[in-house]
Motif scaffolding. Structure first.
Motif, short mmCIF file in Angstrom:
data_model
loop_
_atom_site.label_atom_id
_atom_site.label_comp_id
_atom_site.label_asym_id
_atom_site.label_seq_id
_atom_site.Cartn_x
_atom_site.Cartn_y
_atom_site.Cartn_z
N ILE A 571 0.84 -1.20 0.00
CA ILE A 571 0.00 0.00 0.00
C ILE A 571 0.88 1.25 0.00
N ALA A 572 1.93 1.24 0.83
CA ALA A 572 2.82 2.41 0.90
C ALA A 572 3.56 2.62 -0.41
N SER A 573 3.82 1.54 -1.13
CA SER A 573 4.54 1.66 -2.40
C SER A 573 3.65 2.18 -3.52
N THR A 574 2.40 1.68 -3.59
CA THR A 574 1.51 2.05 -4.71
C THR A 574 0.68 3.29 -4.41
N ARG A 575 0.51 3.66 -3.12
CA ARG A 575 -0.26 4.85 -2.71
C ARG A 575 -1.63 4.91 -3.42
N PRO A 576 -2.47 3.90 -3.19
CA PRO A 576 -3.77 3.88 -3.87
C PRO A 576 -4.64 5.06 -3.46
N THR A 577 -5.45 5.53 -4.42
CA THR A 577 -6.35 6.67 -4.15
C THR A 577 -7.81 6.31 -4.34
N SER A 578 -8.09 5.02 -4.63
CA SER A 578 -9.48 4.60 -4.81
C SER A 578 -9.65 3.17 -4.32
N ARG A 579 -10.90 2.77 -4.10
CA ARG A 579 -11.17 1.40 -3.66
C ARG A 579 -10.76 0.39 -4.73
N ASP A 580 -10.94 0.76 -5.99
CA ASP A 580 -10.55 -0.15 -7.07
C ASP A 580 -9.05 -0.43 -7.02
N GLN A 581 -8.25 0.61 -6.74
CA GLN A 581 -6.81 0.42 -6.63
C GLN A 581 -6.46 -0.39 -5.39
N LEU A 582 -7.17 -0.15 -4.30
CA LEU A 582 -6.95 -0.94 -3.08
C LEU A 582 -7.25 -2.41 -3.32
N ALA A 583 -8.27 -2.68 -4.12
CA ALA A 583 -8.70 -4.06 -4.35
C ALA A 583 -7.61 -4.90 -5.02
N GLY A 584 -6.64 -4.25 -5.63
CA GLY A 584 -5.56 -4.98 -6.28
C GLY A 584 -4.40 -5.30 -5.37
N ILE A 585 -4.49 -4.91 -4.09
CA ILE A 585 -3.41 -5.14 -3.14
C ILE A 585 -3.47 -6.57 -2.62
N SER A 586 -2.34 -7.27 -2.64
CA SER A 586 -2.28 -8.65 -2.14
C SER A 586 -2.57 -8.68 -0.64
N GLY A 587 -3.46 -9.59 -0.23
CA GLY A 587 -3.79 -9.72 1.19
C GLY A 587 -4.95 -8.86 1.63
N LEU A 588 -5.61 -8.18 0.67
CA LEU A 588 -6.74 -7.31 1.01
C LEU A 588 -7.99 -7.86 0.32
N GLY A 589 -8.72 -8.73 1.03
CA GLY A 589 -9.93 -9.35 0.49
C GLY A 589 -11.13 -8.44 0.62
N ALA A 590 -12.29 -8.96 0.19
CA ALA A 590 -13.51 -8.15 0.14
C ALA A 590 -13.93 -7.64 1.51
#
Length: 605
Positions: A571-590
């Motif tokens: 998360i710190a590396s990609t700095r997501p700004t939306s839920r869609d971007q967060l959804a692509g993070i490994s270890g972050l399920g629904a």
């Protein structure tokens, strides 16, 4: 829960895109109704192998686990993922148990955890009949085997599962099993038709180090201060007294430590275990009663202050370090007295000749690992049936190769002293024999007229510490043994005569100074897939860690149940700004995306 494919469940519930190793094949086998025997190292992802089939198949997955003290944590972790999990054990009130039973019968549970002894009760078998069973998962399956290092008689009753519910798939899982243990599991659980999956036993992130004892608590303190300051870790001791004294010693020296052993009341044990799981930088000193099933990913070291009884036990215990894949240390201090004590315990243990022989074989293998001049990891893997591995470069015998020397004359001197004493019908321990060889004319030796022995004073070419190393290695090579009188006296073996007659060379290893095997933290291997961060990323990572700590405290959960460090780093590396971007993070399920998504975006946006 609505039926999905295993891959969909992996992504939606657990937040991962791909399976590791044999996971996919194991899961497909069980989903299709087949039995499986799974050998996978600690931290290798065993739990997914039964959790995902439980979510895919109709009904409730029944998990047999010996870990009553950890069931709550396992259920909490699954609950955080949106999985309907519960347990039945003696810590619950009657009403709590009734509520769980009602939920199971109504089909409202995805997983139900039971202790093995509970299956001996007809009421439990009747309860299971009233619901729909997706599968049986038998965790820590080595407990069924008398060859294993943690034999539990209650596990023998688990053969009833295949007999009573022959159509329900069973999956038996363990992190440590030799071929003998494996065969015993198959026989005792009736898994003759099961597919067997054996993953690599290698944990390359763990650095194995074994040192000679020289004030072991001070050696441990130096290790923690120089390499593991502020780290969480486990220190194993043989006795309850040593556990408590070591915890007090560490605390006095500024390292927060708690004790854990079976002699403590259950409330204190549970409190100490809970604090270890939830508080960063805490050290737990324990007997082997502690640790099985511990899911804490950031245990940076496992230290042994006494010699383990078997390679299986040692591997299982050291495997609790570095489950997150980051560098970790497995450190063991052992000395002559450890060998004498373990030999004595094996010789005087209760049980038949076969049991004593098994104990002796286990100890021989452990001593061979301690005394090897080859790569420790290579020898460890070969023990578990994985030969041919190359030297690892990440154990003490690789980074500071020990030298050997021709110890035949030294061995002959010591064995001759045993012979001279036996001619007088006398037997003594190592300390007294060494005093004779060094020509120490103390009151005891003079009163016994041992100054008149022909071997008196012939060993002054070595000092007392070097002689203890010689004796330890002679015991390890079975050129000496411990008598059965209970006093740790030494006797010759059948092999001793070949040395005395000059027919056998005795190679011994020089003792390596502790400082020579010390490594700074900066020299340890970094995790290969660690996410690199710039200065801003590191600052964001620390913000996320602080948020995770506060969130975990409010929920009464260990921090890793909220998120692992690896997820926060991504998360710190990609700095997501939306839920869609967060959804692509490994270890972050629904479930976690729904629960924590807004809070994470408030930090990263």
């Amino acid at each position: 829960m609505t039926t999905h494919t295993p891959t969909e469940v992996l992504s939606r519930v657990f937040g991962y895109d791909t399976f590791r190793g044999d996971q996919a094949q194991i899961i497909d086998t069980v989903v299709d109704g087949g039995d499986a025997l799974v050998l996978m190292p600690t931290g290798g992802g065993k739990s997914l192998c039964y959790q995902i089939p439980s979510l895919v198949r109709p009904g409730t997955g029944i998990v047999i686990s010996p870990l009553i003290a950890l069931m709550q944590d396992q259920v909490d972790a699954l609950g955080a993922l949106g999985v309907r999990a519960a347990f039945l054990n003696s810590t619950q009130s009657a009403q709590e148990r009734r509520d769980v039973e009602t939920a199971y019968v109504a089909g409202e549970l995805d997983l139900l955890y039971l202790a093995p002894e509970r299956l001996s009760a007809p009421s439990t078998l009747s309860l299971l009949d009233r619901g729909t069973i997706a599968l049986f998962a038998i965790d820590e399956a080595h407990c069924v085997s008398s060859w294993g290092h943690d034999f539990r008689p209650d596990y023998l009753a688990l053969a009833v599962l295949g007999e009573r519910w022959p159509a329900v798939p069973r999956i038996a899982l363990t992190a440590t099993a030799t071929e003998a243990t494996r065969a015993d599991i198959v026989t005792r659980l009736g898994l003759g038709r099961a597919s067997t999956f054996v993953s690599s036993f290698d944990r390359p992130n763990i650095e194995y180090r074994i040192v000679s004892k020289d004030n072991p608590r001070n050696q441990l303190l130096e290790l923690l201060r120089t390499e593991h300051a502020g780290d969480s870790g486990i220190v194993y001791c043989l006795s309850r007294k040593s556990v408590e004294e070591t915890a007090q010693f560490l605390t006095r020296n500024g390292i927060p430590a708690l004790a854990y052993h079976a002699g403590m009341d259950s409330r204190t044990r549970a409190e100490h275990q809970s604090r270890f799981l939830r508080e960063p930088g805490l050290v737990i000193t324990a007997t082997i009663a502690f640790g099985m099933g511990i899911d804490k990913p950031d245990v940076r070291f496992v230290a042994h202050l006494d010699l383990p009884k078997s390679v299986e036990g040692y591997y299982q215990e050291t495997g609790r370090a570095g489950r997150d894949g980051n560098p970790a240390t497995a450190w063991l201090a052992y000395g002559l007295q450890d060998v004498v004590q373990q030999r004595k315990m094996a010789a005087t243990s209760e049980g038949d000749a076969a049991h004593k022989r098994r104990l002796g074989q286990n100890l021989d293998a452990m001593l061979a690992l301690c005394e090897t001049v080859e790569c420790r990891r290579t020898q460890l893997l070969a023990y578990f049936g994985q030969p041919g591995s190359e030297a690892c470069g990440n154990c003490d015998t690789c980074t500071a190769p020990p030298e050997t020397w021709d110890g035949t004359v030294a061995a002959q001197k010591f064995l001759s002293a045993i012979v001279r004493l036996a001619q007088r019908r006398q037997r003594y321990g190592a300390g007294h024999v060494i005093d004779i060889l060094l020509g120490k004319s103390n009151a005891r030796i003079e009163s016994l007229d041992h100054t008149s022995l022909t071997v008196f004073g012939i060993g002054t070419d070595l000092d007392a510490n070097q002689w203890r190393g010689v004796v330890r290695q002679l015991l390890a090579q079975r050129l000496l043994t411990v008598g059965d009188d209970g006093y740790g006296t030494l006797e010759l073996t059948e092999e001793s005569s070949t040395v005395l007659r000059g027919e056998r060379e005795v190679r011994l290893r020089h003792e390596v100074a502790a400082a020579a095997t010390r490594r700074s933290r900066s020299s340890q291997k970094a995790k290969v897939d660690d996410v690199p961060l710039d200065a801003a990323g590191e600052a964001l990572f620390e913000q996320l860690r602080a948020w995770r700590g506060e969130t975990a405290r409010e929920a009464g959960l260990p921090a890793y149940v909220v998120f692992h460090d690896a997820t926060l780093r991504q998360i710190a590396s990609t700095r997501p700004t939306s839920r869609d971007q967060l959804a692509g993070i490994s270890g972050l399920g629904a479930a976690k995306l729904e629960k924590y998504g807004d809070a994470l975006l408030a930090i990263t946006a």
